[in-house]
Design a protein around this motif. Structure first.
Motif, PDB file in Angstrom:
ATOM      1  N   CYS A  99      10.708  52.113 105.070  1.00  0.00           N
ATOM      2  CA  CYS A  99      11.100  51.116 106.068  1.00  0.00           C
ATOM      3  C   CYS A  99       9.880  50.534 106.770  1.00  0.00           C
ATOM      4  O   CYS A  99       9.737  49.309 106.855  1.00  0.00           O
ATOM      5  CB  CYS A  99      12.051  51.734 107.089  1.00  0.00           C
ATOM      6  SG  CYS A  99      12.442  50.632 108.463  1.00  0.00           S
ATOM      7  N   ILE A 100       9.003  51.387 107.267  1.00  0.00           N
ATOM      8  CA  ILE A 100       7.883  50.852 108.038  1.00  0.00           C
ATOM      9  C   ILE A 100       6.931  50.052 107.161  1.00  0.00           C
ATOM     10  O   ILE A 100       6.425  49.010 107.571  1.00  0.00           O
ATOM     11  CB  ILE A 100       7.166  51.955 108.862  1.00  0.00           C
ATOM     12  CG1 ILE A 100       6.310  51.323 109.963  1.00  0.00           C
ATOM     13  CG2 ILE A 100       6.342  52.887 108.000  1.00  0.00           C
ATOM     14  CD1 ILE A 100       7.057  50.439 110.931  1.00  0.00           C
ATOM     15  N   GLU A 101       6.730  50.484 105.935  1.00  0.00           N
ATOM     16  CA  GLU A 101       5.864  49.715 105.032  1.00  0.00           C
ATOM     17  C   GLU A 101       6.487  48.355 104.715  1.00  0.00           C
ATOM     18  O   GLU A 101       5.791  47.332 104.710  1.00  0.00           O
ATOM     19  CB  GLU A 101       5.604  50.510 103.754  1.00  0.00           C
ATOM     20  CG  GLU A 101       4.710  51.713 103.993  1.00  0.00           C
ATOM     21  CD  GLU A 101       4.532  52.619 102.783  1.00  0.00           C
ATOM     22  OE1 GLU A 101       3.586  53.419 102.793  1.00  0.00           O
ATOM     23  OE2 GLU A 101       5.343  52.540 101.831  1.00  0.00           O
ATOM     24  N   ARG A 102       7.806  48.314 104.474  1.00  0.00           N
ATOM     25  CA  ARG A 102       8.503  47.050 104.185  1.00  0.00           C
ATOM     26  C   ARG A 102       8.472  46.128 105.400  1.00  0.00           C
ATOM     27  O   ARG A 102       8.156  44.933 105.293  1.00  0.00           O
ATOM     28  CB  ARG A 102       9.956  47.335 103.768  1.00  0.00           C
ATOM     29  CG  ARG A 102      10.790  46.060 103.584  1.00  0.00           C
ATOM     30  CD  ARG A 102      12.269  46.359 103.349  1.00  0.00           C
ATOM     31  NE  ARG A 102      12.885  47.206 104.352  1.00  0.00           N
ATOM     32  CZ  ARG A 102      13.253  46.798 105.582  1.00  0.00           C
ATOM     33  NH1 ARG A 102      13.045  45.544 105.963  1.00  0.00           N
ATOM     34  NH2 ARG A 102      13.829  47.630 106.424  1.00  0.00           N
ATOM     35  N   GLU A 103       8.823  46.670 106.559  1.00  0.00           N
ATOM     36  CA  GLU A 103       8.883  45.845 107.774  1.00  0.00           C
ATOM     37  C   GLU A 103       7.528  45.220 108.108  1.00  0.00           C
ATOM     38  O   GLU A 103       7.451  44.049 108.457  1.00  0.00           O
ATOM     39  CB  GLU A 103       9.381  46.679 108.964  1.00  0.00           C
ATOM     40  CG  GLU A 103      10.865  46.957 108.937  1.00  0.00           C
ATOM     41  CD  GLU A 103      11.717  45.748 109.299  1.00  0.00           C
ATOM     42  OE1 GLU A 103      11.188  44.735 109.818  1.00  0.00           O
ATOM     43  OE2 GLU A 103      12.938  45.818 109.061  1.00  0.00           O
ATOM     44  N   ILE A 104       6.463  45.998 107.986  1.00  0.00           N
ATOM     45  CA  ILE A 104       5.136  45.470 108.311  1.00  0.00           C
ATOM     46  C   ILE A 104       4.730  44.394 107.298  1.00  0.00           C
ATOM     47  O   ILE A 104       4.150  43.373 107.663  1.00  0.00           O
ATOM     48  CB  ILE A 104       4.096  46.611 108.385  1.00  0.00           C
ATOM     49  CG1 ILE A 104       4.453  47.577 109.526  1.00  0.00           C
ATOM     50  CG2 ILE A 104       2.683  46.054 108.534  1.00  0.00           C
ATOM     51  CD1 ILE A 104       4.654  46.938 110.885  1.00  0.00           C
TER      52      ILE A 104
END
Length: 128
Positions: free
Chosen positions: A48-53
């Motif tokens: 999630c955090i890699e995708r969102e960033i």
């Protein structure tokens, strides 16, 4: 009320840390925050955090450490904010949702007008 699980990234660019400012059209307009977003079904926190960033800022990061999650009740929304300390890897920073950003010395971040849910995360980060 259902709790929305959200990840956020404390992104380090060398000795500077990234903060982003919410746009006037977003909830909590013009508040500062660590970038991130909602975990989608079947997605891990790290995915999630890699995708969102990537989606929000057009950059790649490397996750280094998970900090203490914060549950915060806003007037019409309850979130569990899951923070990660990350390092910038590559890409040209491009604001796709936010109106402003700041690369600041860690200890100068406290002077910004933060979204309430981000404050305990900022305090933990500053204590490291």
């Amino acid at each position: 009320m259902r709790t929305i699980h959200v990840t956020c990234a404390i992104i380090q660019f060398g000795d500077k840390t990234l903060a982003v400012q919410r746009s006037k059209t977003m909830k909590l307009p013009l508040k500062w925050e660590f970038a991130g977003g909602k975990i989608e079904e079947g997605e891990t926190e790290i995915e999630c955090i890699e995708r969102e960033i990537s989606e929000e800022l057009n950059i790649k990061i490397e996750v280094k450490e998970r900090l203490t999650p914060v549950t915060h009740q806003y007037p019409n929304l309850k979130i569990k904010l899951i923070p990660f300390i990350t390092e910038y890897l590559s890409g040209e920073l491009e604001l796709r949702e936010h109106c402003n950003f700041l690369l600041a010395d860690k200890n100068d971040l406290i002077n910004l007008d933060w979204a309430e849910a981000d404050l305990p995360i900022l305090k933990e980060y500053l204590s490291l």
